[in-house]
Design an enzyme around this catalytic site. Structure first.
Site, PDB file in Angstrom:
ATOM      1  N   HIS A  76       0.853  -1.088  -0.105  1.00 45.97           N
ATOM      2  CA  HIS A  76      -0.097  -0.132  -0.122  1.00 45.97           C
ATOM      3  C   HIS A  76       0.859   1.310  -0.017  1.00 45.97           C
ATOM      4  CE1 HIS A  76      -3.632   2.601   1.028  1.00 45.97           C
ATOM      5  NE2 HIS A  76      -2.577   3.306   1.609  1.00 45.97           N
ATOM      6  N   GLU A  77       1.730   1.445   1.078  1.00 47.35           N
ATOM      7  CA  GLU A  77       2.804   2.477   1.188  1.00 47.35           C
ATOM      8  C   GLU A  77       3.660   2.609  -0.421  1.00 47.35           C
ATOM      9  OE1 GLU A  77       2.016   4.612   3.200  1.00 47.35           O
ATOM     10  OE2 GLU A  77       0.641   3.388   4.009  1.00 47.35           O
ATOM     11  N   HIS A 125       1.868   4.486  -2.677  1.00 48.93           N
ATOM     12  CA  HIS A 125       1.998   6.117  -2.513  1.00 48.93           C
ATOM     13  C   HIS A 125       3.406   6.474  -2.937  1.00 48.93           C
ATOM     14  CE1 HIS A 125      -1.903   6.542  -0.767  1.00 48.93           C
ATOM     15  NE2 HIS A 125      -1.398   5.977   0.384  1.00 48.93           N
TER      16      HIS A 125
END
Length: 447
Positions: free
Chosen positions: A22-23, A26
């Site tokens: 998920h990170e 980003h």
């Protein structure tokens, strides 16, 4: 016990990888667009391990309840102030809070970094950066769900008859026994009258071909008092049967699994057609063309759970601090997910047990990623959806000003939404604490 521990560890690894990816969702677009990222962390609290690579510190923290990347310049300066400057004083606690956030944001901007701040990105780039994390979770869910559907199959109720009821139960349904047992004197079931046998595969009903039990059920329920023609495959030969469908008061359900009751606690019933046959669950593989529909169904079910979280939390509190029971379809914490993983790994799932356990654990991780995707779409800070909403509002204001021939309104002052962000964060922390407690004292049990 060993199998239980393995299940917990597998789920923990899946959760950790999901957060890490998920990170990365980003991190990659942020770096691609030139934003300076000073930290990439999995977890919160004290740092267990970290390494610097270039300008970014990569690490793992002690509390595995999330993760983050730190981008410089998340908040723009106070509107009307020069970049990098803030007013000398402010009045009011909330105003001071916002000013402090802006000050902390600008303190991270070193000489030469002025054009590498997040707030200066275009609206589309801001949306890409903030949606990168949730979309990574969606991608994980799609890959896992699609692989399970096409390569292994999903348990599906098929028209292969497992058992045939001997009677039409006359006893009224109750919360404890929504499907009453037969008693002496009950009339024979339509299935037994028709001569339906365990092992028969229903091929068609009233001339309509069927391949799944959910195609048979509505035809039966809508036909009380009618005689239905069923063609079954019995040992390779087709046999036509006549089933006189009986009208029966059956318990109504809420969310497909909870018995519906009225204000007096009495079971709500509905008159439906009754056959008296139970289907067999089989693994049915889908095609690649079936994946979008399967994923969409998972999305809508997850969205329904997320929307009802406040209502569901009432039941969690009642169960954790009172005599109530946990809703098996209600929210659970990371602790609860781990316990479910342990139960799956230690359960007896038949001859194909090992493969079934692996696929069930993968399904659990897929469901977790779908939940992360849906949850982060909520347009409130500090969730990713809140940052997306701020970016879209900025784009809308600028577009409106351009159409009206007005001056560019500049960047949206996201810091003004910090009171909402802190309120949401407090709610999430409180909810997590209650769920963790409930998952310890009264966990959801699958078996």
């Amino acid at each position: 016990m060993i199998a239980y521990i393995i299940g917990v560890l597998v789920v923990a690894l899946g959760v950790g990888l999901s957060i890490a990816l998920h990170e990365i969702g980003h991190l990659v677009p942020a770096k691609r667009f030139g934003v300076k990222v000073t930290q990439y962390m999995v977890g919160f609290g004290p740092t267990i391990w970290s390494r610097h690579k270039g300008e970014t510190e990569y690490g793992v923290k002690a509390v595995p309840l999330g993760g983050y990347i730190r981008m410089i310049g998340m908040f723009p300066p106070q509107p009307g102030d020069a970049p990098g400057q803030l007013r000398a004083s402010s009045t009011g606690r909330l105003t001071q809070l916002m000013d402090q956030a802006r000050r902390d944001s600008m303190d991270e901007v070193k000489p030469g970094d002025e054009n590498r701040v997040f707030y200066q990105l275009s609206v589309p780039k801001k949306v890409v950066v903030m949606m990168g994390g949730p979309l990574m979770n969606l991608l994980i869910a799609v890959v896992l769900l699609g692989g399970i559907l096409t390569l292994y199959g999903i348990p599906t109720a098929t028209p292969l008859v497992s058992t045939v009821a001997t009677c039409v139960p006359s006893a009224p349904p109750t919360v404890e026994k929504p499907q009453p047992d037969c008693v002496v004197g009950d009339a024979p079931s339509p299935a037994s009258v028709a001569g339906l046998q365990a092992g028969d595969r229903i091929v068609s009903v009233n001339g309509t071909a069927v391949s799944r039990w959910d195609q048979v059920t509505p035809l039966i329920r809508q036909s009380p008092g009618q005689t239905m023609t069923m063609v079954v495959d019995r040992g390779g030969s087709e046999v036509a049967l006549q089933a006189p469908i009986t009208a029966l008061d059956r318990a109504a359900y809420v969310d497909n699994d909870k018995v519906k009751v009225d204000a007096n606690g009495k079971v709500v019933t509905e008159e439906v057609g009754y056959l008296g046959a139970t289907p067999t669950g089989e693994l049915v593989k889908g095609t690649v063309a079936d994946v979008p529909g399967y994923v969409w169904n998972a999305f809508t079910q997850t969205a329904g759970v997320v929307v009802n979280v406040p209502q569901k939390m009432v039941g969690v509190v009642q169960a954790a601090f009172g005599p109530g029971e946990r809703d098996p379809n209600g929210p659970i914490s990371v602790v609860g997910v781990g316990r479910v993983g342990g139960e799956i790994a230690s359960a007896d799932l038949g001859a194909d047990g090992t493969t079934a356990k692996i696929m069930t654990l993968l399904s659990l991780i897929a469901a977790l990623n779908m939940a992360l995707f849906v949850f982060n779409l909520i347009p409130l800070l500090p969730l990713d959806g809140g940052h997306v909403a701020g970016a879209l509002w900025e784009g809308l204001k600028r577009k409106g000003a351009k159409i009206l021939g007005k001056a560019d309104p500049g960047h949206v002052d996201v810091a003004k939404a910090l009171p909402v962000a802190y309120t949401v964060a407090l709610f999430l922390i409180t909810m997590s604490a209650i769920l963790i407690y409930a998952d310890i004292v009264k966990p959801v049990k699958l078996f």
